[in-house]
Design an enzyme around this catalytic site. Structure first.
Site, PDB file in Angstrom:
ATOM      1  N   ILE A 116      88.699  83.074  59.800  1.00 15.83           N
ATOM      2  CA  ILE A 116      89.999  83.627  59.432  1.00 15.83           C
ATOM      3  C   ILE A 116      90.507  83.051  58.119  1.00 15.83           C
ATOM      4  CG2 ILE A 116      92.441  83.822  60.105  1.00 15.83           C
ATOM      5  CD1 ILE A 116      91.583  83.881  62.992  1.00 15.83           C
TER       6      ILE A 116
ATOM      7  N   GLY B  12      92.638  76.329  56.475  1.00 20.07           N
ATOM      8  CA  GLY B  12      93.999  75.852  56.683  1.00 20.07           C
ATOM      9  C   GLY B  12      94.133  74.405  56.291  1.00 20.07           C
TER      10      GLY B  12
ATOM     11  N   MET C 246      94.416  71.789  58.179  1.00 27.90           N
ATOM     12  CA  MET C 246      93.620  70.861  58.980  1.00 27.90           C
ATOM     13  C   MET C 246      92.138  71.056  58.764  1.00 27.90           C
ATOM     14  SD  MET C 246      95.736  71.189  62.536  1.00 27.90           S
ATOM     15  CE  MET C 246      94.225  71.536  63.344  1.00 27.90           C
TER      16      MET C 246
ATOM     17  N   LYS D 162      91.060  75.889  65.576  1.00 22.90           N
ATOM     18  CA  LYS D 162      91.308  75.180  64.326  1.00 22.90           C
ATOM     19  C   LYS D 162      90.457  73.924  64.320  1.00 22.90           C
ATOM     20  CE  LYS D 162      95.817  76.985  63.213  1.00 22.90           C
ATOM     21  NZ  LYS D 162      97.024  76.779  62.421  1.00 22.90           N
TER      22      LYS D 162
ATOM     23  N   ASP E 296     105.698  69.241  58.808  1.00 20.82           N
ATOM     24  CA  ASP E 296     104.982  69.945  57.742  1.00 20.82           C
ATOM     25  C   ASP E 296     105.386  71.412  57.726  1.00 20.82           C
ATOM     26  OD1 ASP E 296     101.496  70.657  56.918  1.00 20.82           O
ATOM     27  OD2 ASP E 296     103.195  70.205  55.622  1.00 20.82           O
TER      28      ASP E 296
END
Lengths: 192, 427
Positions: B105, B108, B110, B128, B231
Site C-alpha cells: 500500500i 509509512g 514505521m 504495518k 505524532d
C-alpha cells in the site's frame, strides 16, 4: 566506539566556538565514516533501504555522536560538517562519472537541468560546485550559506546557528547568492 | 585529504566595498514593489555599471524564485531517492504463517504498509511492518513499542484505527542477524489520507468542521484510555471513502506507535520524521522537541492546531523544513495568524487555532473536545478552560491513567500536585 563518540561531541563543541582545527578533524572523521558506510551499503545490498544520503548521514551521526540525549546545537554543527563532506563526496563522484564518459571536457550544462534538479547529471553538481568556489572569493559567508543549504539541506535557522549570524542575515545572503548563481549558470558552458 | 572549505576570502581582483554596496542596493530594491524598482535604482545609485548589475541580479532573483532554483538540496529527499528499491514483501508472501500479502500500500513512518488476508479469520487487514534497521539501531524501542501496542489495543472508537495485534515473522532468507520482522495488524482502511486530500487545496468550513469533530473525538477517546498520539499529522488522519448515503468517516491512525519507535533509551524523544531518518516531525509540539518527559494531551492539541491550520489554509505555518532536521522556526518565532493566508477565515477558527498553537502547554485547550466546543461558538469554554479543568487527564509512561472530573482548581496546580504523587507512586 564509545571513546570516539565522546571525542566527536567535544570536537563539535569546539567547532561551535570557532575552532577550525576541530572542524578539520571532524571533517576527516565524518568523511571516513560516510565513505565506509557507503561502501558497506554497496557490499551488503540491504534491500530494505532506499540508498539515500540522508540515511547514510543518520547512521554516521549515530555512530559518531550517538543516540539521544544530544544537544541540538551539536546536531546542527554535525550537519554543517556533513554538508562539506557531502559536497566533497558528490563532487568526487561527479568527476568520476564524467571521466568514465568520453573524456568529459566542456560538457555544457543548461540552466534547465539545474532547475529541474537533475542531479543524475554529474555536470550539474560540478557546475554548482565551481560557481560556489568563485562565489567564495567574493563573499565567503554567502558561499557557506549555499553550501550548507544546498549540500547540507539545512534550514535557514540552522544555517544561522552554524554561522553565528541572524536568520535575517542568512536569508539576505541566500537571496543574493541565489540570484548571483542563477546569473552565472545562465547560458554558460562548464568544463568537467 | 583536503580539509574543510576555507577557501580564503582574499578577494583578489574584486572590490569588497562594491560587492557590499551592491548587496545593500539589491536588498533595498527588493523591498520595493516590482514596478518601482527601476525608478528606485535610478534614484539611489549614480554608478551606471552597478545599477545595471543590480538590475540584472533582481531579474535573476525573480526567475530563481519562480523556478525554485536550488531549493531542492543535492543530497536527496524522500521524493528523489538515489537508488529506489521495491517493497520488501510481495503479494502471496505469507507472514507469521498467518497473513498472506495481498498488495503493497505505502511506505509509512514505521515502515511498509500492506494489505493482507488473515488466513485464520478470513478477513482483510492492514499490516504495518517495523523497519528492521530501527530495531537494530534502537534496541530499547521494541519494549516501548509493545507497550504502546498494548495500550492502543484497548481503545475502541469509530474514529480511532483499531489495532489488533503484534506479530513476529522469521524469514530464513534475510541473511542478517535480525530477530525477524515485527509487524502490527490493524484495521484496513480504504480512502485517502488528509495529506493527500490537502494536495487538492484547503477544506471549506463545513468539511473542516466535520474533520475536526471526528479527530477530536478520536483524541478524547484515546486520551481517556491513557494513550497520547505524539505524532498527529495529516498523514495519520484517514478519510475513509463514503459509500452510498453514509457520511465519510475520519479515522486517526498510529496512536503512540510511530513515536515509540524513535525514542531512545533515556525516554527522551528523538525528533525524527517519517521517511527520513532525520528531521523533526513537522507537527511536533515544543515540549516534545525539547525532550519533555511529562507530555500531556495538550501536546496532541498543539499538533491538532497545526493540522487545523493546514486544513483551512492549505499550507503549514512554516514551510521551511529541510530534509535534515535541525530546528524549527515555529518554536522560536510567533506563528502568523492563519488569516494572513486565508483572509476569509472566520475569526473563531483563527482564535481557536492560535490557542492550540500556544507555545506554553498550559495556555492551550487541555482537552480535545474543548477545541470543538470553542469552534462551535461555545465562548464560555474558551475563557473557562484557562482557569478550571472540567476533566483533567494526567499521563505518564506507566500505564496508569487518572481522570479527575470537575475539580475547580487551576490546571497548573493540579498537574504539579499529581505529578509529585505519581513520582512517589512510581518509586
Amino acid at each position: 566506539m564509545e571513546a570516539v563518540k565522546g571525542e566527536v561531541t567535544l570536537l563539535l563543541q569546539q567547532m561551535a566556538k570557532g575552532d577550525s582545527d576541530a572542524q578539520a578533524q571532524l571533517f576527516s572523521l565524518v568523511y571516513c565514516e560516510l565513505r565506509k558506510l557507503a561502501r558497506n551499503y554497496m557490499r551488503r545490498e540491504r534491500i530494505e533501504h532506499t540508498l539515500q544520503p540522508t540515511a547514510l548521514v543518520h547512521e554516521a551521526f549515530l555512530r559518531l555522536v550517538g543516540s539521544p540525549p544530544v544537544n541540538w546545537q551539536n546536531r546542527v554543527h554535525f550537519f554543517a560538517v556533513t554538508a562539506q563532506v557531502m559536497r566533497r563526496i558528490l563532487v568526487d563522484q561527479a568527476r568520476g562519472r564524467l571521466r568514465k564518459k568520453r573524456g568529459g571536457n566542456n560538457r555544457a550544462v543548461s540552466l534547465d537541468e539545474v532547475i529541474l534538479c537533475n542531479y543524475e547529471n554529474p555536470a550539474v553538481v560540478l557546475a554548482i560546485h565551481e560557481c560556489l568556489l568563485r562565489l567564495a572569493k567574493l563573499d565567503e559567508r554567502q558561499s557557506r550559506v549555499v553550501e550548507l543549504r544546498f549540500f547540507g539541506g539545512l534550514s535557514i535557522e540552522a544555517t544561522a546557528e552554524v554561522l553565528s549570524v541572524s536568520p535575517k542575515t542568512v536569508k539576505r545572503d541566500w537571496n543574493y547568492a541565489r540570484a548571483w548563481l542563477y546569473g552565472q549558470l545562465n547560458g554558460r558552458v562548464y568544463a568537467a | 585529504m583536503r580539509g574543510p572549505g576555507s577557501t580564503g576570502s582574499s578577494m583578489v581582483g574584486c572590490m569588497p566595498r562594491k560587492w557590499e554596496s551592491a548587496q545593500s542596493l539589491f536588498e533595498a530594491a527588493r523591498q520595493q514593489a516590482p514596478e518601482k524598482r527601476v525608478e528606485f535604482l535610478q534614484e539611489e545609485c549614480s554608478d551606471d555599471a552597478m545599477r545595471q548589475e543590480v538590475g540584472e541580479l533582481l531579474a535573476h532573483a525573480h526567475n530563481a524564485d519562480l523556478m525554485n532554483f536550488l531549493d531542492t538540496p543535492a543530497v536527496g529527499t524522500a521524493k528523489s531517492p538515489t537508488v529506489s528499491r521495491g517493497p520488501l514483501k510481495s503479494p502471496g508472501d505469507v507472514l507469521a504463517k498467518r497473513f498472506r500479502v495481498v498488495q503493497f500500500i505505502a511506505r509509512g513512518g514505521m515502515g511498509e504498509v500492506y494489505e493482507a488476508e488473515d488466513l485464520e479469520l478470513h478477513e482483510h487487514v492492514a499490516i504495518k511492518m517495523v523497519r528492521p534497521e530501527i530495531a537494530v539501531w534502537y534496541p530499547n524501542c521494541l519494549q516501548r513499542f509493545k507497550r504502546e501496542v498494548h495500550l492502543a489495543k484497548r481503545v475502541t472508537h469509530p474514529n480511532v484505527c483499531r489495532v489488533f495485534d503484534l506479530f513476529r515473522h522469521s524469514d530464513e532468507n534475510t541473511g542478517t542477524h535480525d530477530s525477524g520482522l515485527i509487524f502490527v495488524s490493524m484495521e484496513l482502511l480504504q480512502g485517502e489520507t488528509l495529506s493527500e486530500r490537502l494536495r487538492r487545496g484547503p477544506a471549506n468550513s463545513a468539511e473542516a468542521l466535520e474533520i475536526v469533530t471526528q479527530v477530536t473525538a478520536a483524541l478524547d477517546a484515546a486520551h481517556a484510555g491513557g494513550v497520547l498520539h505524539r505524532d498527529l499529522k495529516p498523514g495519520n488522519i484517514f478519510l475513509v471513502s463514503a459509500s452510498g448515503n453514509k457520511s465519510s468517516r475520519v479515522v486517526v491512525t498510529d496512536f503512540g506507535l510511530a513515536m515509540a519507535l524513535y525514542e531512545g533509551a533515556d525516554d527522551l524523544p528523538t525528533p525524527i520524521t517519517k521517511g527520513e531518518f532525520l528531521g523533526t516531525p513537522a507537527y511536533m509540539s515544543p515540549e516534545q522537541f525539547h525532550g519533555n518527559k511529562e507530555l500531556t494531551p495538550a501536546s496532541d492539541v498543539y499538533s491538532l492546531g497545526l493540522v487545523m491550520y493546514q486544513l483551512v489554509t492549505g499550507v503549514r505555518p512554516f514551510e521551511d523544513e529541510s530534509p535534515y532536521y535541525v530546528g524549527s522556526r515555529r518554536f522560536a518565532e510567533k506563528i502568523a495568524s492563519p488569516r494572513t493566508v486565508a483572509p476569509d477565515l472566520h475569526k473563531v477558527w483563527e482564535t481557536v487555532i492560535l490557542k492550540c498553537l500556544d507555545r506554553e502547554p498550559s495556555r492551550r485547550f487541555q482537552v480535545a473536545g474543548q477545541v470543538l466546543n470553542a469552534l462551535k461558538g461555545d465562548t464560555v469554554t474558551i475563557v473557562s478552560c484557562q482557569r478550571h479543568a472540567e476533566t483533567q487527564l494526567l499521563y505518564c509512561h506507566s500505564s496508569t491513567t487518572v481522570a479527575i472530573q470537575k475539580w475547580n482548581i487551576s490546571v497548573m496546580a493540579l498537574q504539579k500536585r499529581l505529578s509529585v504523587l505519581f513520582r512517589a507512586f512510581r518509586k
